[in-house]
Design a protein around this motif. Structure first.
Motif, PDB file in Angstrom:
ATOM      1  N   GLU A   1       0.849  -1.199   0.000  1.00 32.13           N
ATOM      2  CA  GLU A   1       0.000   0.000   0.000  1.00 32.13           C
ATOM      3  C   GLU A   1       0.881   1.244   0.000  1.00 32.13           C
ATOM      4  O   GLU A   1       2.076   1.161   0.307  1.00 32.13           O
ATOM      5  N   ALA A   2       0.265   2.364  -0.356  1.00 34.81           N
ATOM      6  CA  ALA A   2       1.050   3.601  -0.467  1.00 34.81           C
ATOM      7  C   ALA A   2       0.297   4.770   0.139  1.00 34.81           C
ATOM      8  O   ALA A   2      -0.933   4.827   0.111  1.00 34.81           O
ATOM      9  N   VAL A   3       1.085   5.669   0.708  1.00 33.76           N
ATOM     10  CA  VAL A   3       0.536   6.959   1.143  1.00 33.76           C
ATOM     11  C   VAL A   3       1.211   8.003   0.272  1.00 33.76           C
ATOM     12  O   VAL A   3       2.433   8.131   0.269  1.00 33.76           O
ATOM     13  N   LEU A   4       0.398   8.686  -0.503  1.00 31.08           N
ATOM     14  CA  LEU A   4       0.925   9.683  -1.427  1.00 31.08           C
ATOM     15  C   LEU A   4       0.813  11.062  -0.773  1.00 31.08           C
ATOM     16  O   LEU A   4      -0.282  11.487  -0.415  1.00 31.08           O
ATOM     17  N   VAL A   5       1.944  11.710  -0.594  1.00 27.98           N
ATOM     18  CA  VAL A   5       1.935  13.033   0.041  1.00 27.98           C
ATOM     19  C   VAL A   5       1.977  14.079  -1.055  1.00 27.98           C
ATOM     20  O   VAL A   5       2.801  14.002  -1.969  1.00 27.98           O
ATOM     21  N   THR A   6       1.069  15.028  -0.948  1.00 24.52           N
ATOM     22  CA  THR A   6       1.084  16.109  -1.938  1.00 24.52           C
ATOM     23  C   THR A   6       0.816  17.438  -1.239  1.00 24.52           C
ATOM     24  O   THR A   6       0.231  17.469  -0.159  1.00 24.52           O
TER      25      THR A   6
ATOM     26  N   ASP B   1      -3.860   0.063  -3.299  1.00 22.94           N
ATOM     27  CA  ASP B   1      -4.309   0.725  -2.077  1.00 22.94           C
ATOM     28  C   ASP B   1      -3.477   2.003  -1.883  1.00 22.94           C
ATOM     29  O   ASP B   1      -2.403   1.975  -1.295  1.00 22.94           O
ATOM     30  N   ILE B   2      -3.966   3.091  -2.426  1.00 23.23           N
ATOM     31  CA  ILE B   2      -3.224   4.361  -2.356  1.00 23.23           C
ATOM     32  C   ILE B   2      -4.112   5.402  -1.682  1.00 23.23           C
ATOM     33  O   ILE B   2      -5.235   5.640  -2.118  1.00 23.23           O
ATOM     34  N   LYS B   3      -3.580   5.993  -0.618  1.00 25.58           N
ATOM     35  CA  LYS B   3      -4.322   7.059   0.062  1.00 25.58           C
ATOM     36  C   LYS B   3      -3.464   8.304   0.028  1.00 25.58           C
ATOM     37  O   LYS B   3      -2.244   8.211  -0.085  1.00 25.58           O
ATOM     38  N   MET B   4      -4.121   9.444   0.139  1.00 20.98           N
ATOM     39  CA  MET B   4      -3.287  10.655   0.046  1.00 20.98           C
ATOM     40  C   MET B   4      -3.353  11.510   1.305  1.00 20.98           C
ATOM     41  O   MET B   4      -4.335  11.532   2.033  1.00 20.98           O
ATOM     42  N   ILE B   5      -2.223  12.184   1.503  1.00 24.00           N
ATOM     43  CA  ILE B   5      -2.132  13.194   2.556  1.00 24.00           C
ATOM     44  C   ILE B   5      -1.894  14.520   1.867  1.00 24.00           C
ATOM     45  O   ILE B   5      -0.989  14.635   1.027  1.00 24.00           O
ATOM     46  N   VAL B   6      -2.723  15.489   2.159  1.00 24.10           N
ATOM     47  CA  VAL B   6      -2.502  16.821   1.609  1.00 24.10           C
ATOM     48  C   VAL B   6      -1.808  17.635   2.698  1.00 24.10           C
ATOM     49  O   VAL B   6      -2.354  17.824   3.787  1.00 24.10           O
TER      50      VAL B   6
ATOM     51  N   GLN C   1      -8.630  16.442  -4.165  1.00 25.84           N
ATOM     52  CA  GLN C   1      -9.268  15.123  -4.215  1.00 25.84           C
ATOM     53  C   GLN C   1      -9.862  14.855  -5.585  1.00 25.84           C
ATOM     54  O   GLN C   1      -9.755  13.762  -6.117  1.00 25.84           O
ATOM     55  N   GLU C   2     -10.495  15.888  -6.152  1.00 23.29           N
ATOM     56  CA  GLU C   2     -11.099  15.710  -7.470  1.00 23.29           C
ATOM     57  C   GLU C   2     -10.043  15.441  -8.530  1.00 23.29           C
ATOM     58  O   GLU C   2     -10.222  14.650  -9.435  1.00 23.29           O
ATOM     59  N   MET C   3      -8.903  16.120  -8.378  1.00 22.46           N
ATOM     60  CA  MET C   3      -7.850  15.950  -9.383  1.00 22.46           C
ATOM     61  C   MET C   3      -7.183  14.587  -9.294  1.00 22.46           C
ATOM     62  O   MET C   3      -6.884  13.974 -10.305  1.00 22.46           O
ATOM     63  N   LEU C   4      -6.957  14.118  -8.080  1.00 20.19           N
ATOM     64  CA  LEU C   4      -6.214  12.858  -7.933  1.00 20.19           C
ATOM     65  C   LEU C   4      -7.132  11.637  -7.787  1.00 20.19           C
ATOM     66  O   LEU C   4      -6.721  10.518  -8.065  1.00 20.19           O
ATOM     67  N   GLY C   5      -8.342  11.881  -7.333  1.00 18.97           N
ATOM     68  CA  GLY C   5      -9.303  10.781  -7.190  1.00 18.97           C
ATOM     69  C   GLY C   5      -8.848   9.711  -6.207  1.00 18.97           C
ATOM     70  O   GLY C   5      -9.096   8.525  -6.417  1.00 18.97           O
ATOM     71  N   LEU C   6      -8.173  10.136  -5.143  1.00 15.46           N
ATOM     72  CA  LEU C   6      -7.686   9.167  -4.157  1.00 15.46           C
ATOM     73  C   LEU C   6      -8.382   9.394  -2.818  1.00 15.46           C
ATOM     74  O   LEU C   6      -8.725  10.527  -2.484  1.00 15.46           O
ATOM     75  N   PRO C   7      -8.556   8.315  -2.030  1.00 14.45           N
ATOM     76  CA  PRO C   7      -9.121   8.522  -0.699  1.00 14.45           C
ATOM     77  C   PRO C   7      -8.181   9.343   0.170  1.00 14.45           C
ATOM     78  O   PRO C   7      -6.960   9.227   0.052  1.00 14.45           O
ATOM     79  N   LEU C   8      -8.784  10.149   1.009  1.00  9.39           N
ATOM     80  CA  LEU C   8      -8.000  11.086   1.820  1.00  9.39           C
ATOM     81  C   LEU C   8      -7.635  10.479   3.166  1.00  9.39           C
ATOM     82  O   LEU C   8      -8.504  10.097   3.927  1.00  9.39           O
ATOM     83  N   LEU C   9      -6.356  10.403   3.428  1.00  9.55           N
ATOM     84  CA  LEU C   9      -5.908   9.886   4.721  1.00  9.55           C
ATOM     85  C   LEU C   9      -5.755  11.015   5.737  1.00  9.55           C
ATOM     86  O   LEU C   9      -5.986  10.841   6.919  1.00  9.55           O
ATOM     87  N   GLY C  10      -5.362  12.182   5.256  1.00  7.55           N
ATOM     88  CA  GLY C  10      -5.202  13.281   6.200  1.00  7.55           C
ATOM     89  C   GLY C  10      -4.932  14.603   5.510  1.00  7.55           C
ATOM     90  O   GLY C  10      -4.500  14.645   4.362  1.00  7.55           O
ATOM     91  N   VAL C  11      -5.218  15.653   6.238  1.00  5.14           N
ATOM     92  CA  VAL C  11      -4.915  17.007   5.782  1.00  5.14           C
ATOM     93  C   VAL C  11      -4.065  17.648   6.862  1.00  5.14           C
ATOM     94  O   VAL C  11      -4.475  17.732   8.009  1.00  5.14           O
ATOM     95  N   ILE C  12      -2.875  18.047   6.510  1.00  2.00           N
ATOM     96  CA  ILE C  12      -1.947  18.587   7.489  1.00  2.00           C
ATOM     97  C   ILE C  12      -1.778  20.082   7.234  1.00  2.00           C
ATOM     98  O   ILE C  12      -1.389  20.484   6.132  1.00  2.00           O
TER      99      ILE C  12
ATOM    100  N   GLU D   1      -1.623  12.393  13.879  1.00  2.00           N
ATOM    101  CA  GLU D   1      -2.165  11.331  14.732  1.00  2.00           C
ATOM    102  C   GLU D   1      -3.471  10.787  14.156  1.00  2.00           C
ATOM    103  O   GLU D   1      -3.718   9.593  14.149  1.00  2.00           O
ATOM    104  N   GLN D   2      -4.289  11.714  13.663  1.00  2.00           N
ATOM    105  CA  GLN D   2      -5.559  11.289  13.070  1.00  2.00           C
ATOM    106  C   GLN D   2      -5.314  10.436  11.840  1.00  2.00           C
ATOM    107  O   GLN D   2      -5.983   9.425  11.614  1.00  2.00           O
ATOM    108  N   ALA D   3      -4.346  10.860  11.037  1.00  2.00           N
ATOM    109  CA  ALA D   3      -4.037  10.104   9.820  1.00  2.00           C
ATOM    110  C   ALA D   3      -3.559   8.700  10.183  1.00  2.00           C
ATOM    111  O   ALA D   3      -3.926   7.718   9.527  1.00  2.00           O
ATOM    112  N   ALA D   4      -2.761   8.596  11.243  1.00  2.00           N
ATOM    113  CA  ALA D   4      -2.255   7.284  11.665  1.00  2.00           C
ATOM    114  C   ALA D   4      -3.413   6.390  12.092  1.00  2.00           C
ATOM    115  O   ALA D   4      -3.483   5.213  11.744  1.00  2.00           O
ATOM    116  N   TRP D   5      -4.326   6.978  12.829  1.00  2.00           N
ATOM    117  CA  TRP D   5      -5.498   6.216  13.284  1.00  2.00           C
ATOM    118  C   TRP D   5      -6.274   5.671  12.085  1.00  2.00           C
ATOM    119  O   TRP D   5      -6.681   4.523  12.040  1.00  2.00           O
ATOM    120  N   ARG D   6      -6.443   6.529  11.106  1.00  2.00           N
ATOM    121  CA  ARG D   6      -7.207   6.099   9.925  1.00  2.00           C
ATOM    122  C   ARG D   6      -6.456   5.083   9.069  1.00  2.00           C
ATOM    123  O   ARG D   6      -7.042   4.295   8.362  1.00  2.00           O
TER     124      ARG D   6
END
Ligand code: ADP
Ligand code: MG
Length: 319
Positions: free
Chosen positions: A192-197, A221-226, A246-257, A287-292
């Protein structure tokens, strides 16, 4: 009013909620009486099979991969999961610095491959959290060790699974920038991957390209962190909203920092943000992103709202 809350199903989930005014936030960022997610009265349920091998990637450099890797892996360790973080950014390694472990790295994968040490000697166990270990590929500023590539990293991750103390719950891999050999190597053992943008067009373009490459490699399984989000700039229409991203990347959101000066401070101190007390906003967001990440079905959990009735960007998390 700005409210920061984490609420999955109120009946079954622990509840985190704090409300404060922007004025308080501006004047006293360090004295916020926010509570940590760690005050939850339960450990999140690990979704998926251990070890979950997660690569933190982005394409573009400087968007916050290492910051994310450090804070999410320590958050996971604090939640009680066993975590091995691998700094696969060969030559430009700095995960050890962010974690304050630079003086404890005596051996790296380079020495393991040379037969100069065993795997357990190269694993640096954190004194604060004994269920957290760091593994570096090579010494800073060195080149990719000869013989090190995708196969070697897959072998290392397999070796971690076979250790006497048991399989770790998470193996997090901090990926180098770019899409060349180092990237291919770093993603190879991951499932799985967490994509940071960051919310800017160059980062998004790179993130989109990387998403395609991850999918080609079989990582679906790719989730993104903005990261580095600024509400004031979004309001002024000078920054893309999280919904736009989100609309541009179409990935589920793991967190917003949020953009947070505490991140820079903690980077320079080698003291991960999530260990700060009182917690910084960005620390809470990690922390929230880790929980999710643990409870994959709680992806809709986080809400950080501004002016509840309006469609503020934070109110749009997770669909
Ligand atoms: P990468 O690993 O993608 O190259 P880093 O994690 O090293 O990026 O971050 C690059 C720089 O950006 C660091 O100086 C870090 O402190 C800063 N940074 C990252 N995230 C934030 C944030 N949310 N707010 C403020 N500064 C940040
Ligand atoms: Mg980095």
């Amino acid at each position: 009013m700005v409210s920061l809350q984490l609420l999955t199903n109120p009946k079954t989930s622990p509840l985190y909620c704090h409300t404060f005014s922007p004025k308080t936030l501006k004047n006293k960022p360090r004295t916020l009486t926010v509570n940590s997610l760690l005050q939850y009265n339960r450990k999140p349920q690990l979704a998926g099979e251990a070890p979950r091998v997660v690569v933190i990637t982005s394409g573009k450099g400087g968007v916050g991969k290492t910051t994310t890797a450090a804070n999410i892996s320590l958050s996971l360790a604090r939640l009680g999961f066993s975590v091995v973080a691998i700094d696969a950014d060969v030559g430009l390694r700095n995960l050890d610095l962010l974690l304050g472990l630079e003086n404890r790295v005596n051996y790296t994968v380079f020495e393991i491959l040379n037969g100069d040490c065993r795997l357990d000697q190269a694993l640096v166990r954190d004194k604060r959290w004994s269920n957290f270990e760091l593994l570096c590929i090579s010494k800073p500023r060195s080149k990719l060790p000869i013989g090190f590539g995708a196969k070697a990293l897959v072998w290392l991750v397999d070796a971690l699974k076979g250790r006497e103390e048991g399989t770790p719950d998470f193996v997090l891999i901090d990926c180098p920038a770019g899409i060349d050999a180092g990237f291919i190597t770093a993603i190879s053992p991951a499932n799985e991957a967490v994509l940071v943008t960051t919310p800017d067009i160059t980062s998004l373009r790179d993130a989109d390209r990387v998403t395609g490459l991850l999918e080609c490699d079989g990582i679906r399984d790719i989730k993104m962190i903005v990261n580095r989000v600024r509400t004031d700039m979004i309001k002024g229409e000078d920054m893309m909203s999280v919904l736009d991203v989100q609309e541009m990347l179409g990935l589920p959101l793991l967190g917003v920092i949020p953009e947070d000066t505490e991140v820079i401070r903690s980077t320079n101190r080698g003291h991960p943000l999530v260990l700060n007390r009182p917690p910084a906003l960005a620390g809470l967001a990690f922390e929230q992103a880790a929980w999710r990440l643990v409870e994959q079905d709680s992806m809709k959990a986080v809400m950080m709202e501004e002016e509840p009735k309006k469609r503020g960007f934070f109110s749009l998390f997770g669909g």
